[in-house]
Motif scaffolding. Structure first.
Motif, PDB file in Angstrom:
ATOM      1  N   UNK A 131       0.921  -1.213  -0.051  1.00  0.00           N
ATOM      2  CA  UNK A 131       0.041   0.141   0.155  1.00  0.00           C
ATOM      3  C   UNK A 131       1.058   1.322   0.062  1.00  0.00           C
ATOM      4  N   UNK A 132       1.762   1.306   0.366  1.00  0.00           N
ATOM      5  CA  UNK A 132       2.753   2.525   0.187  1.00  0.00           C
ATOM      6  C   UNK A 132       2.819   3.608   1.270  1.00  0.00           C
ATOM      7  N   UNK A 133       2.514   4.557   0.672  1.00  0.00           N
ATOM      8  CA  UNK A 133       1.375   5.584   1.617  1.00  0.00           C
ATOM      9  C   UNK A 133       0.436   6.451   1.364  1.00  0.00           C
ATOM     10  N   UNK A 134      -0.411   5.438   0.768  1.00  0.00           N
ATOM     11  CA  UNK A 134      -1.865   6.153   0.043  1.00  0.00           C
ATOM     12  C   UNK A 134      -2.370   5.646   0.267  1.00  0.00           C
ATOM     13  N   UNK A 135      -3.562   5.143   0.681  1.00  0.00           N
ATOM     14  CA  UNK A 135      -4.942   4.359   0.789  1.00  0.00           C
ATOM     15  C   UNK A 135      -5.406   3.863  -0.042  1.00  0.00           C
TER      16      UNK A 135
END
Length: 168
Positions: A131-135
């Motif tokens: 998901x990394x840093x995003x929703x």
């Protein structure tokens, strides 16, 4: 919906030895009575807190919207939650209103607050992509539920460095 997740559908789910089905709708999955979605949870950081499985409409405008708004508008929303078993595999079950496309969000609510904590809670969606840093996006969360029990594996992701990713 370009990334509709294909899931395994069956009518009598044989759980792995030691697996525990949890959530308010667990009896449906145990009995093979659908339509319902059984999430096989993988990669839990620990066994603290609760596991929440949320079912949303499969639309960009409704995914991750406030549950009270969705319910007030008569749209699909269901949250099933449960304390985690201390050992063994974990399966969480949620009933669906009818066969069709839905979006799922799995949350490991480690600090037992009603709001998601980026610092302590884990998250997962059916696509199992970092998901990394995003929703998560709708495309990462969509699953197709059949008439029976639809089984979906979801890998939990926790904050590591600058974003969310699975353990190992």
């Amino acid at each position: 919906m370009s990334a509709v997740i294909a899931a395994v559908v069956s009518f009598g789910i044989a759980s792995p030895l030691g697996a525990e089905q949890i959530g308010q709708d667990a009896e449906l999955c145990r009995a093979g009575r659908g339509p319902a979605i059984q999430v096989n949870v993988q990669g839990l950081k620990d066994r603290t807190g609760e596991l929440w499985l949320e079912l949303y409409p499969a639309s960009r405008s409704d995914f991750l919207r406030d549950d009270t708004d969705l319910i007030a508008e008569g749209k699909t929303f269901r949250r099933t939650r449960s304390r985690l078993p201390t050992t063994g595999s974990v399966e969480i079950c949620v009933r669906v209103p009818r066969p069709g496309h839905y979006a799922l969000m799995l949350r490991h609510n480690r600090v037992e607050r009603d709001r998601f904590s980026v610092w302590s809670d884990g998250a997962g969606v059916p696509a199992n992509q970092p998901l990394g840093r995003s929703k998560p996006t709708l495309d990462q969360a969509v699953v197709t539920a059949g008439a029976g029990i639809t089984v979906v594996p979801i890998k939990m992701q926790d904050l590591r460095g600058f974003g969310f990713s699975p353990l190992g």
